[in-house]
Scaffold this active site. Structure first.
Site, PDB file in Angstrom:
ATOM      1  N   ASP A   6       0.862  -1.152   0.000  1.00  0.00           N
ATOM      2  CA  ASP A   6       0.000   0.000   0.000  1.00  0.00           C
ATOM      3  C   ASP A   6       0.915   1.223   0.000  1.00  0.00           C
ATOM      4  O   ASP A   6       2.061   1.135   0.413  1.00  0.00           O
ATOM      5  CB  ASP A   6      -0.842  -0.058   1.275  1.00  0.00           C
ATOM      6  CG  ASP A   6      -1.779   1.110   1.358  1.00  0.00           C
ATOM      7  OD1 ASP A   6      -2.325   1.479   0.318  1.00  0.00           O
ATOM      8  OD2 ASP A   6      -1.954   1.639   2.467  1.00  0.00           O
ATOM      9  N   ASP A  66      -2.349  -0.663   5.821  1.00  0.00           N
ATOM     10  CA  ASP A  66      -2.775  -0.193   7.130  1.00  0.00           C
ATOM     11  C   ASP A  66      -4.272   0.042   7.192  1.00  0.00           C
ATOM     12  O   ASP A  66      -4.873  -0.056   8.231  1.00  0.00           O
ATOM     13  CB  ASP A  66      -2.022   1.077   7.515  1.00  0.00           C
ATOM     14  CG  ASP A  66      -2.192   2.175   6.480  1.00  0.00           C
ATOM     15  OD1 ASP A  66      -2.695   1.867   5.375  1.00  0.00           O
ATOM     16  OD2 ASP A  66      -1.830   3.315   6.767  1.00  0.00           O
ATOM     17  N   ASP A 103      -7.391  -2.394   2.976  1.00  0.00           N
ATOM     18  CA  ASP A 103      -6.368  -3.390   2.674  1.00  0.00           C
ATOM     19  C   ASP A 103      -6.681  -4.747   3.280  1.00  0.00           C
ATOM     20  O   ASP A 103      -6.061  -5.740   2.928  1.00  0.00           O
ATOM     21  CB  ASP A 103      -5.012  -2.933   3.232  1.00  0.00           C
ATOM     22  CG  ASP A 103      -4.569  -1.632   2.638  1.00  0.00           C
ATOM     23  OD1 ASP A 103      -4.706  -1.490   1.414  1.00  0.00           O
ATOM     24  OD2 ASP A 103      -4.105  -0.759   3.383  1.00  0.00           O
TER      25      ASP A 103
END
Lengths: 291, 1017
Positions: free
Chosen positions: B369, B710, B714
C-alpha cells in the site's frame, strides 16, 4: 502459489505418479535416466563396500585384541547366579509340582534330572576328568600342564550326590514324598567364592512358606558344600571338560506336602540381596507333591 | 451473505469453494448499488421516515434500533480458544505423530492380547508421542497468545459519542445507538459515526485515507457528484475523520452494513492460505511416511520369509513405521521458528502465527500500500519554485536532508506569505516534540506550510504576532484562494501587507509582476511560460502546487483603521506581485527507497497497490524506486517517440501504471499478462476488491505474495496474501486482525529484515532437519538387524526417546543460530516448486550415507561391548531366542561362563548405552558438518556459533549424566559403561566429518556436475 495448493483429484495424482515412474520426454525412470541410475547405484555399492570393509576391519581388530582364555571384563558377573533342577517353571517361578500316583507326572521330574546329570555320569567323568584333586582347597593352576595346553579339571560324579544321585533310586524320590532337587551355582572365570580356604560355600535351604509341611532337609554331598577344589574356573578354552560342582537337597514332605523354599549358596563373597536379580546367590521355588 | 463458516477450516470441495467465491464477489458488487446519494432529499426522508431539520422521532428510532441492532462493527468472529489450540495439534507433523501413537496403542493391544504383560515400551512410546504433540502445541499456542496480546493492546477502547438531532432536539448519545435515518451533526476532529449522506456542509473536509488510501483531504458537500458512492462528495463514511468544517447528514447505513463494515466482513470471508512452511512440512511428512511404509513393508515380508508368525511380523511392521517418526523434529521446528519470531519481535515485527516467520523468506512479490506504508502519511513541502528555479525542500522525517539556499530576497517574501497566509496552529504544549511530529489544527496543506515555515523561519507564532492580522478570507472552492491582510512589523511603516495563496493559475491571473532575486519584474510572456513549465513539472511529480503572491497596499488608499471586508473584497486583489510556487506531497519514508532497493537485489518484486491517484502513485513509485530510473510506461514511450499509445509495443515498457477503471475492464488473463510483462507495476485508484484480485493474480503466477497495508481497505488483501503485514501505529484494527505480521514501527524497512530472517530460518531449518533425520537410521537399523539376525536388541525404545527428545534437541535448535553461508539477500527467492525444504537428496544423503556410517559406528561399539564382556560377534547372531528366555538362568557365553537372565538383561542395557553413546558421538560430528551445506566448516568458522558449541557440551554432559547417574539402569535402562567405549565411535565421527568436507569440496569445485546434483541438498 494457487496452482500448488489446488487439490488434485486421485486420477491426476496417479497420472503424476505415473509420470514420475516413467517420464518419456526426458527418458527418466523414477526421476533419473537409466544412465544416472547406474552411476548412483555404483556409487552406493562402492560406498557400502568401503563401509563394510571398514566395519570388518574394526571387528577384526577387536577380535585380534581379545584374549581367548578370559574375557576383558566381567562387569555383569560380580556374583554367580544359582539355579535349581528340575527347572520346571510355573507362572513366574520354578514350581516343582508332581503327582506321586501319576507316573507321567513324576517321570517328568526324574527325567529332567537324569538329563541334567548326563555329563556327570561315572564313565564321562572318568574319561575326561581323571585328575586327582586335593579336596578342601582352591585348585589354582598357573600353567597349562594338562594335555593339549589345557588345565586340569576336578571330576564331579553323579555318585557324589549319594541318595540323590539317581543311581540307587532312579525316581529321585519323586514316586514318594522325599523328592530330590539339585542346586547348581553358575561358573565365572577366575571367581573365588570365599576369601579364605576354611569354609567352602554351602547350600542352605529355608522354608519361606509351609514350615509344617517339611519334616526335615538333607544335603548331599554332606553339609551341602561345594568343594573348593572346583574353583577357580579357567574358561572353556583352558578347561573344556569342566563341570560345575552340584549339591542335591532332599526334602521329607509331610502334611499338605507343599512348601515355598529358598535355597541359598552361603558364602561371604556371594551376594544374595540384589532385588533386580532374583537368581543371584539364591533360588526360590515351590515344591508340591500330590497323591 | 458473507458468512463463510469461519472459512479457514472449511475444507469443502473445489466446487463449493468456487461457488462461495462467486457469491462473495457478487456480494461485493451489490454493495456498490447504493442510490441513497442520488435520490432527492425528499425521497430520502420518505425512505427512512425522517426529517432533515428535526430528525427522527425518538420512538421510531428505538424501533429501528431494535430492528437493525446497534451501530457497531461486530467483532470478527474470533476463533474460539479451543479451536486455536486444536489447530496447534493438527499440523502435518502432528498428524504423523498421532498416527504413530495410534499404531503404538494397537501394537500394545496386540501384545496384551497375546498375553505379553511385561512389554510396556509401546505404551510408553505412545504416551511420549502424545506428550510431545501436546507440549509443543501448548508452546505454539502460548506464542500465539502472547503476540495476540501485543496486538490487542493497540485497540482503541474509548466509546464514541455522536451529536444527533431527534424530535428537533440536539442530543449527545453513544454512537452505538444511532440508527438509519438519524440526523447527525459532525465537526472538525470528529469520527464519522456511520455512513451518512450530507445534507448541509460548511467547508467540510474528511480524511478518507484509511478507506481509500488517498492522503489528501476530501471535500464533502451536499451535491451528488458521481454515481459511484465511493467517489461522490455527498457521502461520508463510517470511521473516517472530519478534518475541518461542520456538516449534518442523514445516516444511510449503520454497523456492519456500512462500507467499512462490509469490507471487514469481506476480509473475514477470505480464507486463510496455508503457509509455505506448512506446505513444505506436509511434503516432508509425505516423504517420511512413504519411506516408513516402504521400509516397514519390506521387513514385514522379510520377517514372514524368515518364519515369524503373521502377528509378530505385523508388530515389527508397526514398530518400524513408528521408529521412522522423528519425534524430536516437531519440537525442533517449533523452537527454531519461535526463536526467529523472538528475533523479529526485537526488530519490531510481531508475528501472529509462528509459521509466518518463514513465509517472508519465500516471498517473491510484495504488494505494498502507498499511504502510511511507503509514505509518511503527512503532507510535507517538497519543492519550491522561486527565482526561476525549482528548489527541493527537506522531506525526511528527522530533517536530516539537504536544505536549499535561503539567502534570496524572494525566499524571504515567499516565506512571509506562506507563514502569514495560514490559519493552521500547533496544539499547545508540544515543545519537546520534533516539529514534523507535532499535531496541528488545520488542513493538510496549511499544516505542511506551517511546519515548513516553523522549520525554516523559526517560531512562527511570534512571527505572526509581529505582523498583526487585520482581515482574512479562508480558502474556499469557488475562489480557490485564501488571503489575509497584516500590519507591518516596522511600526513606522503604515502600509498594510496583503498576502494570498491558492491554485497557481488563479494566483497568476491576479498578478502583474513577479519577484526575481528581490526585484519586482513585470510578468511578461517569458515569465508566464517559465511559470507554466514549473507548474507542469511539479504537478507531474504528483505534488499539489500552491501559488503565493503579495502586495503592499497603498497607505493613502488604505490608511490605518481601514475596515477590510473579506466578503466584499473592498481592496486590491489584482496586480499583485507573484512570489513563487510551493508544492507539497506525502513524501516517502526515508528508509523506503533503500529497502525497496534491497528487495530488488533479493529478487523480490515490489508492486504498489494504492487507492490514490495515478500521478501521485507513479511519482511516489518513482521516488522510492518501485519504478526504477530509466523505466518507462507505455505512455512515457508514446510521448517520447511522439506516437499514439496504441502503437507502442507494450513489451518495451518496463513500468506500468494501471488504475482501477482500467482494471475493472481487464479479464484475469489480461491482468496476469500485465503482471508478467511489466516488472514494475503500480496500481492506482483500486478498490479493496481489486486489491484482492491483484493478489490472486500474483498467486496464480506462482508467486508467494506479501501484502502490506494499514487501512480497512487493505484487510481483504492482507488476509488473502500468503503473508499479510499490517502497520502497528497507523494500522486500523481491521488490518491488524487480518494480518499475519505487524510492524510495530510502521517501517517498510523492517520487512527486509523479516525477509532476511525468513530466508535464514529456511536454510537453518533445512540443516536442523537434516541433522534430526540422520539419527533415524542408526535408531532403526538395530531393530532391523535384531529381527533379521536375531542378535540381542542393541538399542531400546526408551533410549531412542532420550536421543530424540533430550540430548539432540539442543544441538538441532542451535543450528537456528547459524549465520548465513552466503549473502542470502543477493539471491532470488526460492522457487516453491523446486527448492523444497526437504528434498530427495537431503533425505537420501542423511539416511543412506551419514545415517549408515552412524549405524556402523553403533554396531562396532555394540559388538565391542558384547565381545569384551564375553559374547563374541558370531555367537551373538541367532542368540536372541535363548537370550530373551526368562527361564534360562545358566546361559553360556563364548568363554563358558554362565549368565542368569538379569545379568544378560543388564548386559543388554549396556549395549543400549554404548549404542546411544555412539549415536551421540556421531551426532556431534553431524552437527558440525550441518553448519554448512556448501562452504567448508572452517570457512564458516568452526567455533563461531557459540550456541552450537554449548549445545555440544550440553549433549556430552547430559550423556554422561544418563550413563553414570546412580539409579539410571533400573529407571531408564542406562548403564555406566567403560570409558573406552566412548572412544570406539570417534573414528567414525572423524570419517563423517572428512567425508562431508570432501562432499562439500566436490560441490564447490564442480557446480552442476553429477556430484553436485546427487549430493548437494
Amino acid at each position: 502459489m494457487a496452482t500448488l495448493k489446488q487439490k488434485r483429484t486421485c486420477g491426476q495424482r496417479c497420472e503424476d505418479f505415473g509420470h514420475f515412474v516413467w517420464n518419456s520426454e526426458e527418458g527418466k525412470f523414477m526421476g533419473r535416466t537409466p544412465e544416472k541410475w547406474v552411476y548412483i547405484s555404483l556409487y552406493y555399492v562402492a560406498f557400502y563396500v568401503v563401509m563394510t570393509g571398514l566395519f570388518s576391519l574394526a571387528i577384526w581388530v577387536l577380535m585380534y585384541t581379545l584374549c581367548p582364555y578370559a574375557p576383558d571384563y566381567q562387569d555383569r558377573l560380580s556374583s554367580p547366579g544359582v539355579m535349581v533342577w528340575p527347572d520346571i517353571y510355573g507362572e513366574e517361578m520354578v514350581e516343582i509340582n508332581y503327582n506321586t500316583s501319576c507316573q507321567k507326572s513324576w517321570m517328568k521330574m526324574s527325567n529332567n534330572l537324569h538329563d541334567f546329570l548326563i555329563p556327570y555320569n561315572e564313565t564321562n567323568q572318568a574319561h575326561c576328568n581323571n585328575h586327582n584333586c586335593t579336596k578342601g582347597k582352591y585348585f589354582i593352576q598357573k600353567t597349562y600342564s594338562a594335555p593339549n595346553k589345557t588345565k586340569w579339571v576336578c571330576p564331579f560324579t553323579q555318585s557324589m550326590l549319594g541318595p540323590c544321585s539317581g543311581l540307587e533310586d532312579p525316581t529321585f524320590g519323586y514316586n514318594c514324598s522325599m523328592p530330590c532337587i539339585i542346586i547348581k551355582m553358575n561358573r565365572i572365570i577366575s571367581y573365588l567364592p570365599t576369601n579364605d580356604t576354611k569354609t567352602p560355600p554351602y547350600v542352605n535351604c529355608t522354608i519361606t512358606e509351609g514350615h509344617e509341611n517339611i519334616a526335615h532337609i538333607e544335603y548331599f554331598p554332606e553339609g551341602g558344600k561345594y568343594d573348593l577344589s572346583y574353583f577357580p574356573y579357567y574358561g572353556r578354552k583352558a578347561q573344556p571338560t569342566y563341570v560345575n560342582p552340584l549339591v542335591a537337597v532332599r526334602f521329607h514332605l509331610i502334611g499338605k506336602k507343599s512348601a515355598k523354599l529358598q535355597c541359598r549358596v552361603v558364602s561371604e563373597k556371594i551376594e544374595y540381596q540384589n532385588i533386580h536379580d532374583p537368581y543371584e546367590g539364591k533360588v526360590d521355588f515351590y515344591l508340591k507333591a500330590m497323591k | 451473505m458473507f458468512e463463510m463458516g469461519g472459512g479457514v477450516e472449511v475444507k469443502g470441495g473445489k466446487k463449493t469453494k468456487k461457488e462461495k467465491k462467486k457469491e462473495r464477489l457478487e456480494g461485493v458488487k451489490k454493495e456498490m448499488d447504493i442510490d441513497d446519494h442520488e435520490i432527492p432529499i425528499e425521497d430520502l426522508e420518505q425512505r427512512y421516515n425522517t426529517n432533515v431539520t428535526t430528525g427522527m422521532t425518538s420512538t421510531f428510532a428505538r424501533q429501528v434500533l431494535e430492528r437493525d441492532g446497534p451501530n457497531e462493527l461486530k467483532p470478527p468472529k474470533g476463533t474460539p480458544e479451543y479451536v486455536k489450540f486444536a489447530r496447534q495439534l493438527a499440523g502435518g507433523l502432528q498428524c504423523l505423530m498421532w498416527v504413530a501413537a495410534a499404531i503404538c496403542f494397537i501394537a500394545f493391544g496386540i501384545e496384551l492380547a497375546r498375553g505379553n504383560f511385561t512389554c510396556f515400551d509401546n505404551l510408553y512410546l505412545a504416551i511420549t508421542l502424545i506428550a510431545v504433540v501436546v507440549v509443543t502445541g501448548c508452546f505454539g499456542y502460548y506464542q500465539e497468545f502472547k503476540s495476540t496480546n501485543i496486538i490487542a493492546s493497540f485497540k482503541n477502547l474509548v466509546p464514541q459519542q455522536a451529536l444527533v438531532i431527534r424530535d428537533g432536539r440536539k442530543d449527545t448519545i453513544s454512537a452505538k445507538e444511532l440508527v438509519v435515518g438519524d440526523l447527525v451533526e459532525v465537526k472538525g476532529g470528529d469520527r464519522i459515526p456511520a455512513d451518512i449522506r450530507i445534507i448541509t456542509a460548511q467547508s467540510c473536509k474528511v480524511d478518507n485515507s484509511s478507506l481509500t488510501g488517498e492522503s489528501e483531504p476530501q471535500t464533502r458537500s451536499p451535491e451528488c457528484t458521481h454515481e459511484n458512492p465511493m467517489e461522490t462528495k455527498n457521502i461520508a463514511f463510517f470511521s473516517t475523520t472530519v478534518l475541518e468544517g461542520v456538516a449534518t447528514g442523514v445516516i444511510i447505513n449503520t454497523g456492519d452494513r456500512t462500507i467499512i463494515g462490509r469490507i471487514a466482513t469481506l476480509a473475514s470471508g477470505v480464507g486463510n492460505e496455508k503457509t509455505p512452511i506448512a506446505i513444505e512440512i506436509e511434503h516432508f511428512v509425505d516423504i517420511i511416511a512413504g519411506l516408513a511404509i516402504f521400509f516397514g513393508f519390506t521387513f514385514f515380508v522379510v520377517a514372514l520369509f524368515i518364519g515369524y508368525s503373521f502377528l509378530e511380523a505385523m508388530i515389527y511392521f508397526m514398530a518400524i513405521v513408528v521408529a521412522y517418526v522423528p519425534e524430536g523434529l516437531l519440537a525442533t521446528v517449533t523452537v527454531c521458528l519461535s526463536l526467529t519470531a523472538k528475533r523479529l519481535a526485537r526488530k519490531n515485527c510481531v508475528v501472529k502465527n509462528l509459521e509466518a516467520v518463514e513465509t517472508l523468506g519465500s516471498t517473491s512479490v510484495i504488494c505494498s500500500d502507498k499511504t502510511g506504508t511507503l509514505t509518511q502519511n503527512r503532507m510535507t513541502v517538497a519543492h519550491l519554485w522561486f527565482d526561476n528555479h525549482v528548489h527541493s525542500a527537506d522531506t525526511t522525517e528527522d530533517q536530516s536532508g539537504q536544505s536549499f539556499d535561503q539567502s534570496s530576497e524572494t525566499w524571504r517574501s515567499l516565506a512571509r506569505v506562506a507563514g502569514l497566509c495560514n490559519r493552521a496552529i500547533f496544539r499547545p504544549d508540544q515543545e519537546g516534540i520534533p516539529i514534523p511530529r507535532r499535531t496541528v489544527v488545520g488542513d493538510a496543506s496549511e499544516t505542511a506550510l506551517l511546519k515548513f515555515t516553523e522549520l525554516t523561519i523559526g517560531n512562527i507564532e511570534q512571527y505572526r504576532n509581529r505582523f498583526k492580522k487585520v482581515a482574512e478570507l479562508p480558502f474556499n472552492s469557488t475562489n480557490k484562494f485564501a488571503l489575509s491582510i497584516h500590519e507591518l512589523e516596522d511600526p513606522l511603516d503604515l502600509r498594510y501587507l496583503l498576502v494570498m495563496k491558492g491554485a497557481p493559475e488563479r494566483i497568476l491571473e491576479r498578478c502583474s509582476t513577479i519577484l526575481i532575486k528581490g526585484q519586482e519584474l513585470p510578468l511578461d510572456e517569458q515569465w508566464t511560460e517559465a511559470f507554466q513549465t514549473a507548474y507542469m513539472d511539479l504537478g507531474g511529480l504528483g505534488e499539489r502546487v500552491l501559488g503565493f503572491c503579495n502586495i503592499y497596499l497603498n497607505e493613502k488608499e488604505f490608511p490605518r483603521g481601514f475596515s477590510f471586508d473579506p466578503d466584499e473584497l473592498n481592496f486590491t486583489t489584482s496586480n499583485l506581485c507573484f512570489c513563487g510556487l510551493v508544492s507539497m506531497i506525502d513524501p516517502p519514508r526515508a528508509t523506503v527507497p533503500d529497502a525497496v532497493m534491497k528487495c530488488r537485489t533479493a529478487g523480490i518484486r515490489v508492486v504498489m497497490v494504492t487507492g490514490d491517484h495515478p500521478i501521485t502513485a507513479k511519482a511516489i513509485a518513482a521516488n522510492v524506486g518501485i519504478i526504477s530510473e530509466g523505466s518507462e510506461t507505455v505512455e512515457d514511450i508514446a510521448i517520447r517517440k511522439r506516437i499514439p499509445v496504441e502503437r507502442v509495443n507494450p513489451r518495451e515498457a518496463r513500468a506500468c501504471v494501471i488504475n482501477g477503471g482500467q482494471l475493472k475492464d481487464m479479464s484475469s488473463d489480461e491482468l496476469d499478462d500485465a503482471l508478467r510483462n511489466h516488472p514494475e507495476m503500480v496500481f492506482a485508484r483500486t478498490s479493496p476488491q481489486q486489491k484482492l484480485i491483484i493478489v490472486e493474480s500474483c498467486q496464480r503466477l506462482g508467486s508467494i505474495v506479501a501484502v502490506t497495508g494499514d487501512g480497512v481497505n487493505d484487510s481483504p488483501a492482507l488476509k488473502k496474501a500468503d503473508i499479510g503485514i499490517a502497520m502497528g501505529i497507523a494500522g486500523s484494527d481491521a488490518a491488524k486482525n487480518a494480518a499475519d505480521m505487524i510492524l510495530l514501527d510502521d517501517n517498510f524497512a523492517s520487512i527486509v529484515t523479516g525477509v532476511e530472517q525468513g530466508r535464514l530460518i529456511f536454510d537453518n531449518l533445512k540443516k536442523s532437519i537434516a541433522y534430526t533425520l540422520t539419527k533415524n537410521i542408526p535408531e532403526l537399523t538395530p531393530y532391523l538387524i535384531y529381527i533379521t539376525c536375531s542378535i540381542p536388541l542393541p538399542l531400546g525404545c526408551i533410549t531412542i526417546l532420550f536421543i530424540e527428545l533430550a540430548t539432540d534437541i539442543y544441538p538441532s535448535v542451535s543450528l537456528a543460530y547459524e549465520k548465513a553461508e552466503s549473502d542470502i539477500m543477493n539471491l532470488k527467492p526460492r522457487n516453491p516448486r523446486r527448492d523444497r525444504l526437504v528434498n530427495e537428496s537431503l533425505a537420501v544423503y542423511s539416511y543412506f550415507q551419514i545415517g549408515a556410517i552412524q549405524s556402523f559406528a553403533g554396531f562396532t561399539d555394540y559388538f565391542t561391548a558384547m565381545a569384551q564382556e564375553g559374547w563374541f560377534p558370531l555367537l551373538c547372531i541367532g542368540l536372541r531366542g535363548n537370550w530373551e528366555d526368562t527361564h534360562l538362568q545358566d546361559m553360556q557365553d563364548s568363554y563358558g561362563q554362565e549368565w542368569s537372565f538379569s545379568q544378560r538383561l543388564y548386559q543388554q542395557y549396556t549395549c543400549y548405552t554404548v549404542f546411544f553413546v555412539s549415536i551421540e558421538i556421531c551426532q556431534i560430528s553431524d552437527v558440525l558438518i550441518r553448519k554448512t551445506r556448501r562452504l567448508s566448516v572452517f570457512t564458516q568458522g568452526f567455533f563461531r556459533n557459540k550456541v552450537l558449541m554449548s549445545a555440544i557440551v550440553f549433549q556430552i554432559l547430559l550423556g554422561n549424566l544418563l550413563c553414570y547417574c546412580p539409579g539410571m539402569p533400573n529407571i531408564f535402562n542406562f548403564m555406566p559403561i567403560r570409558g573406552q567405549w566412548w572412544a570406539v565411535p570417534i573414528p567414525y565421527g572423524i570419517l563423517i566429518f572428512v567425508y562431508d568436507e570432501i562432499r562439500k569440496l566436490g560441490v564447490r569445485r564442480a557446480p552442476g556436475s553429477w556430484w553436485d546434483q546427487e549430493l548437494y541438498y
